[in-house]
Design an enzyme around this catalytic site. Structure first.
Site, mmCIF file in Angstrom:
data_model
loop_
_atom_site.group_PDB
_atom_site.id
_atom_site.type_symbol
_atom_site.label_atom_id
_atom_site.label_comp_id
_atom_site.label_asym_id
_atom_site.label_seq_id
_atom_site.Cartn_x
_atom_site.Cartn_y
_atom_site.Cartn_z
ATOM 1 N N SER A 1 0.874 -1.242 -0.015
ATOM 2 C CA SER A 1 -0.064 0.141 -0.099
ATOM 3 C C SER A 1 0.761 1.179 0.070
ATOM 4 O O SER A 1 1.967 1.223 0.529
ATOM 5 C CB SER A 1 -0.908 -0.099 1.161
ATOM 6 O OG SER A 1 -1.573 1.271 1.463
ATOM 7 N N TYR B 1 -1.906 -1.358 10.768
ATOM 8 C CA TYR B 1 -2.076 -1.751 9.364
ATOM 9 C C TYR B 1 -0.634 -1.108 8.571
ATOM 10 O O TYR B 1 -0.262 -2.018 7.847
ATOM 11 C CB TYR B 1 -3.179 -1.165 8.687
ATOM 12 C CG TYR B 1 -3.523 -1.260 7.131
ATOM 13 C CD1 TYR B 1 -4.093 -2.297 6.823
ATOM 14 C CD2 TYR B 1 -2.968 -0.196 6.456
ATOM 15 C CE1 TYR B 1 -4.401 -2.455 5.300
ATOM 16 C CE2 TYR B 1 -3.092 -0.227 4.796
ATOM 17 C CZ TYR B 1 -3.894 -1.299 4.544
ATOM 18 O OH TYR B 1 -4.029 -1.416 3.222
HETATM 19 P P1 NAD Z 1 -11.821 -5.763 0.227
HETATM 20 O O1 NAD Z 1 -12.564 -5.655 1.687
HETATM 21 O O2 NAD Z 1 -12.574 -6.049 -0.880
HETATM 22 O O3 NAD Z 1 -10.813 -7.080 0.430
HETATM 23 C C1 NAD Z 1 -10.306 -7.561 1.497
HETATM 24 C C2 NAD Z 1 -10.515 -9.127 1.490
HETATM 25 O O4 NAD Z 1 -9.706 -9.527 2.399
HETATM 26 C C3 NAD Z 1 -11.940 -9.373 1.887
HETATM 27 O O5 NAD Z 1 -12.834 -9.309 0.616
HETATM 28 C C4 NAD Z 1 -11.857 -10.677 2.754
HETATM 29 O O6 NAD Z 1 -12.194 -11.671 1.507
HETATM 30 C C5 NAD Z 1 -10.309 -10.671 2.763
HETATM 31 N N1 NAD Z 1 -10.156 -10.991 4.086
HETATM 32 C C6 NAD Z 1 -10.027 -10.322 5.129
HETATM 33 N N2 NAD Z 1 -9.773 -11.126 6.433
HETATM 34 C C7 NAD Z 1 -9.663 -12.356 6.046
HETATM 35 C C8 NAD Z 1 -9.589 -13.525 6.808
HETATM 36 N N3 NAD Z 1 -9.272 -13.650 8.208
HETATM 37 N N4 NAD Z 1 -9.449 -14.602 5.879
HETATM 38 C C9 NAD Z 1 -9.798 -14.700 4.838
HETATM 39 N N5 NAD Z 1 -9.877 -13.618 3.924
HETATM 40 C C10 NAD Z 1 -9.942 -12.470 4.621
HETATM 41 O O7 NAD Z 1 -10.817 -4.589 0.156
HETATM 42 P P2 NAD Z 1 -9.583 -4.167 -0.966
HETATM 43 O O8 NAD Z 1 -9.393 -2.762 -0.520
HETATM 44 O O9 NAD Z 1 -10.001 -4.675 -2.048
HETATM 45 O O10 NAD Z 1 -8.572 -5.317 -0.156
HETATM 46 C C11 NAD Z 1 -7.475 -5.594 -1.014
HETATM 47 C C12 NAD Z 1 -5.929 -5.561 -0.537
HETATM 48 O O11 NAD Z 1 -5.887 -4.136 -0.981
HETATM 49 C C13 NAD Z 1 -5.797 -5.582 0.869
HETATM 50 O O12 NAD Z 1 -4.491 -6.232 1.183
HETATM 51 C C14 NAD Z 1 -5.826 -3.996 1.236
HETATM 52 O O13 NAD Z 1 -4.845 -3.780 2.520
HETATM 53 C C15 NAD Z 1 -5.340 -3.488 0.015
HETATM 54 N N6 NAD Z 1 -5.168 -1.999 -0.186
HETATM 55 C C16 NAD Z 1 -6.386 -1.393 -0.099
HETATM 56 C C17 NAD Z 1 -6.474 -0.204 -0.294
HETATM 57 C C18 NAD Z 1 -7.917 0.582 -0.395
HETATM 58 O O14 NAD Z 1 -7.876 1.881 -0.381
HETATM 59 N N7 NAD Z 1 -8.967 -0.125 -0.727
HETATM 60 C C19 NAD Z 1 -5.322 0.627 -0.509
HETATM 61 C C20 NAD Z 1 -3.989 0.040 -0.396
HETATM 62 C C21 NAD Z 1 -4.077 -1.486 -0.375
#
Ligand code: NAD
Ligand code: MG
Length: 298
Positions: free
Chosen positions: A190, A203
Site C-alpha cells: 500500500s 496496518y
Molecule cells: P476488500 O474488503 O474488498 O478485500 C479484502 C478482502 O480480504 C476481503 O474481501 C476478505 O475476503 C479478505 N479477508 C479479510 N480477512 C480475512 C481472513 N481472516 N481470512 C480470509 N480472507 C480475509 O478490500 P480491498 O481494498 O480490495 O483490499 C484488498 C487489498 O488491498 C488489501 O490487502 C488491502 O490492504 C489492500 N489495499 C487497499 C487499499 C484501498 O484503499 N482499498 C489501499 C491500499 C491497499
C-alpha cells in the site's frame, strides 16, 4: 479504464469523486451494500489471452481489488480459484457469476486465512482444482482505523498482522513447492508502507513488512525462475474502507487528497496484477508498482 479499456479518456474525469455517503458497515464489509457500487471491471475488462492456460489463486477474491483481479485473470484466459471469508458469501456469489461466464475453470473456497492449517489446505485444494498453480495473488487484507494507540487492542494488532502478513507468508511457503519456473507471486502492499497515516498504526507496518518480504523473497526464489512483485494501491473504492478502514468523516472525502482528487476503482488496479503475472514482465522481480492516482511511493 473503468467503462472503456481502450479509448482516450481524461483520468481525472473518470469514476466517482467525493463527497461520498456510503453507509458504514461491520467488518468485513460487502461491496453489495456500497454506493456508488465499486467497479470491478465486470462491464469493461477485455482480455487478450495474456494469461492463457495459467492457474491462479486470488485471496480476497469476493470483492474489491481481489474481485477485479480474479475477473481480469479469467478474462485473460487463466483458470482461477478465489478465497474469502464465509461471511462474504453474498459478494463471492456475485463474483463467481461473472467468473463462471468467462468459461474458464473457476472455483470458490471460503475460509479464514489467519488459520495456518486453512492456508495449507487452501493451497492443496487450489492445486487440485486447477491441476497445478502458477500465479498466487495475495490480495486479502484487514484495515481498522484507530485514532489513538490507547484504543488499538492487542487483539486487533494480532489480527491485522495475521491477515496481512502471516497469511501471505504461509501461502507463499505452501505454494512454493508447487510453483514451476515462470510462475509469479503478486503481493498487495500500500502507499501506507511509504506514507503511513497516524490512525493506521498496525496496518501501515504490515504493508511495510509486505514490501520488505516481497523484495527478500524475490531474491530467494529468482534462481527457480519465480518472480515476486507487489502492487501498492492508493485509496481504492472497496468495502475495506466503509467497514471501519476509515472514520466516517474521512470516508466522505475519500480520495480527495490525491492529485486526481478521487479514489481509484478496483478495475483500475487489476491491470497491474495482470502485467506482473504475465510473461510481459519477465525482467521485473522484487518490484513495487504503485497505483495511487499520483501520490508518490517515497
Ligand atoms: P476488500 O474488503 O474488498 O478485500 C479484502 C478482502 O480480504 C476481503 O474481501 C476478505 O475476503 C479478505 N479477508 C479479510 N480477512 C480475512 C481472513 N481472516 N481470512 C480470509 N480472507 C480475509 O478490500 P480491498 O481494498 O480490495 O483490499 C484488498 C487489498 O488491498 C488489501 O490487502 C488491502 O490492504 C489492500 N489495499 C487497499 C487499499 C484501498 O484503499 N482499498 C489501499 C491500499 C491497499
Ligand atoms: Mg470482501
Amino acid at each position: 479504464m473503468a467503462k472503456d479499456q481502450a479509448n482516450l479518456q481524461n483520468p481525472t474525469e473518470q469514476n466517482p469523486k467525493p463527497p461520498f455517503d456510503t453507509p458504514m458497515q461491520a467488518e468485513p464489509g460487502l461491496a453489495k451494500y456500497m454506493h456508488p457500487k465499486p467497479d470491478h471491471g465486470e462491464d469493461s475488462y477485455k482480455g487478450s489471452g495474456r494469461l492463457k492456460g495459467r492457474k491462479a489463486l486470488v485471496t480476497g477474491g469476493d470483492s474489491g481489488i481481489g474481485r477485479a483481479v480474479a475477473i481480469a485473470f479469467a478474462r485473460e484466459g487463466a483458470d482461477v480459484v478465489i478465497t474469502y471469508l464465509p461471511q462474504e458469501q453474498i459478494d463471492a456469489d456475485e463474483a463467481m457469476e461473472v467468473l463462471q461466464a468467462t468459461g474458464q475453470k473457476v472455483a470458490a473456497i471460503p475460509g479464514d486465512l489467519t488459520d495456518e492449517a486453512f492456508c495449507r489446505e487452501l493451497i492443496a485444494k487450489a492445486v487440485d482444482e486447477l491441476s497445478g498453480l502458477d500465479i498466487l495473488a495475495n490480495v486479502a487484507g484487514k484495515q481498522i482505523f484507530q485514532e489513538s494507540i490507547a484504543d488499538l487492542t492487542t487483539q486487533q494488532l494480532q489480527d491485522t498482522f495475521a491477515v496481512n502478513l502471516y497469511a501471505m507468508f504461509w501461502l507463499c511457503k505452501y505454494a512454493l513447492p508447487h510453483l514451476p519456473a515462470g510462475a509469479a507471486i503478486i503481493n498487495t502492499t500500500s502507499i501506507q508502507a511509504y506514507q503511513p497515516s497516524p490512525g493506521l498504526l498496525d496496518y501501515a507496518p504490515t504493508k511495510a513488512a509486505i514490501k520488505a518480504f516481497t523484495e527478500a523473497f524475490a531474491k530467494q526464489v529468482v534462481e527457480r525462475g519465480i518472480r515476486v512483485n507487489a502492487v501498492a494501491p492508493g485509496p481504492i473504492w472497496t468495502p475495506l474502507q466503509p467497514s471501519h478502514g476509515q472514520t466516517p468523516e474521512k470516508l466522505r472525502k475519500f480520495g480527495a487528497n490525491t492529485p486526481m482528487k478521487r479514489p481509484g476503482q478496483p478495475a483500475e488496479v487489476a491491470p497491474a496484477y495482470v502485467f506482473l503475472a504475465s510473461p510481459e514482465s519477465s525482467y521485473i522481480t522484487g518490484e513495487v508498482l504503485g497505483v495511487t492516482g499520483g501520490n508518490h511511493l517515497s
